[in-house]
Design an enzyme around this catalytic site. Sequence first.
Site, mmCIF file in Angstrom:
data_model
loop_
_atom_site.group_PDB
_atom_site.id
_atom_site.type_symbol
_atom_site.label_atom_id
_atom_site.label_comp_id
_atom_site.label_asym_id
_atom_site.label_seq_id
_atom_site.Cartn_x
_atom_site.Cartn_y
_atom_site.Cartn_z
ATOM 1 N N CYS A 67 -60.599 -72.687 -23.155
ATOM 2 C CA CYS A 67 -61.842 -72.373 -22.436
ATOM 3 C C CYS A 67 -62.726 -71.437 -23.261
ATOM 4 O O CYS A 67 -62.424 -70.240 -23.383
ATOM 5 C CB CYS A 67 -61.492 -71.715 -21.089
ATOM 6 S SG CYS A 67 -62.940 -71.181 -20.166
ATOM 7 N N CYS A 100 -64.455 -68.660 -21.255
ATOM 8 C CA CYS A 100 -63.561 -67.546 -20.895
ATOM 9 C C CYS A 100 -63.281 -66.661 -22.104
ATOM 10 O O CYS A 100 -63.271 -65.440 -21.981
ATOM 11 C CB CYS A 100 -62.216 -68.056 -20.376
ATOM 12 S SG CYS A 100 -62.318 -69.460 -19.277
ATOM 13 N N ASP A 101 -63.029 -67.271 -23.271
ATOM 14 C CA ASP A 101 -62.464 -66.505 -24.394
ATOM 15 C C ASP A 101 -63.381 -66.367 -25.605
ATOM 16 O O ASP A 101 -63.063 -65.608 -26.529
ATOM 17 C CB ASP A 101 -61.153 -67.175 -24.853
ATOM 18 C CG ASP A 101 -60.132 -67.225 -23.721
ATOM 19 O OD1 ASP A 101 -60.096 -66.267 -22.934
ATOM 20 O OD2 ASP A 101 -59.391 -68.219 -23.622
#
Length: 311
Positions: free
Chosen positions: A136, A139-140
């Site tokens: 993701c 997300c990261d």
Amino acid sequence: MNAGGTYEVIIVGGGPAGLTAGLYCKRAALETVLIEKGLLGGQIAISKDVENYPGVEGITGFDLSERLVRHARAFGLKIVQEEVTEIRTGIDFHSVRLASGDLLIARALILSVGGTVRKLGVPGEAEYLGSGVSYCATCDGFFFRDLTVAVVGGGDTAVEEALYLSKLTKKVYLIHRRDSLRASRILQNRLVSEPKIEIVWNTVIREILGDGKKVRAVTLEDVRTGEGRELSADGVFIFIGYSPNSHLIPPEVRVNEQGFVITDDRCATSVPGIFAAGDIRQKFANQIVVAAADGCVAALAAAHYVEVQRA
Ligand code: NAP
């Protein structure tokens, strides 16, 4: 919340397909419950921008999923956030068991359980998950500012995420196993005009290497020549599609060889009263709009089924 009891329709899975099905079931005045064990909105809740949902010009996946939930709840949809442990088929009624032990029964079930990201299955992938390996970018990606990352895959997701990562990182290698991309033309055009992205064609990752704490490189193999080499990278983002979440699908429901549920044009499965919608269903395109359309069709078909059974 005690969810056990008898309903007219039980929807398993709260992504765009399930939420749309819920909205349509409630509009058809059916006693309906939707069960979701994770994030409402499903995969789109963690997607970055959604640019192709008709009538909504540019929205984050999170905002779109919030809107879908709000819309379904506005029609009175009961949503239970719990894990389903078993689905059983019956003659007149089917049943759903929750982790809490609650038993729900209904004449009609709509299975909208979606899929899960596919893994590469190479050494280092599991070991460095969260320490350089990610599924993701939204997300990261933040953790790789001004660093170098490798993105794996040649579909829409890989290209979209590579473009997103190129805004944050120093360099993105897009590693693809063939010599042409599966992604849509519009995304491919954006990709080639992004100077920070370098496409590595006909290549697979054989191993993800690290220093014991975080990723430092990947071992690549040219699939045409068999030649191997090491490429320095601080992160590896893997977007190679997804597999159906078929473990809950009852054995009486027909699935294809990959585990996707086979339905007719009413989203009806091989078991009367069980319908499938969204990414779990075998079909040509997995798009949010298609999942929503599936939810609508499955709900209308379920409503018709329940009405006929009641008569
Ligand atoms: P996808 O279209 O199935 O693409 C998966 C990619 O990963 C393919 O390029 C495939 O290579 C590659 N791949 C699969 N297994 C691999 C392996 N073991 N090692 C290396 N590479 C591997 O998956 P997706 O990109 O996640 O898209 C899923 C669906 O969502 C699609 O229908 C897509 O159009 C849709 N989607 C749409 C949007 C949008 O429209 N904005 C955004 C995201 C996703 P091959 O090409 O060689 O098979």
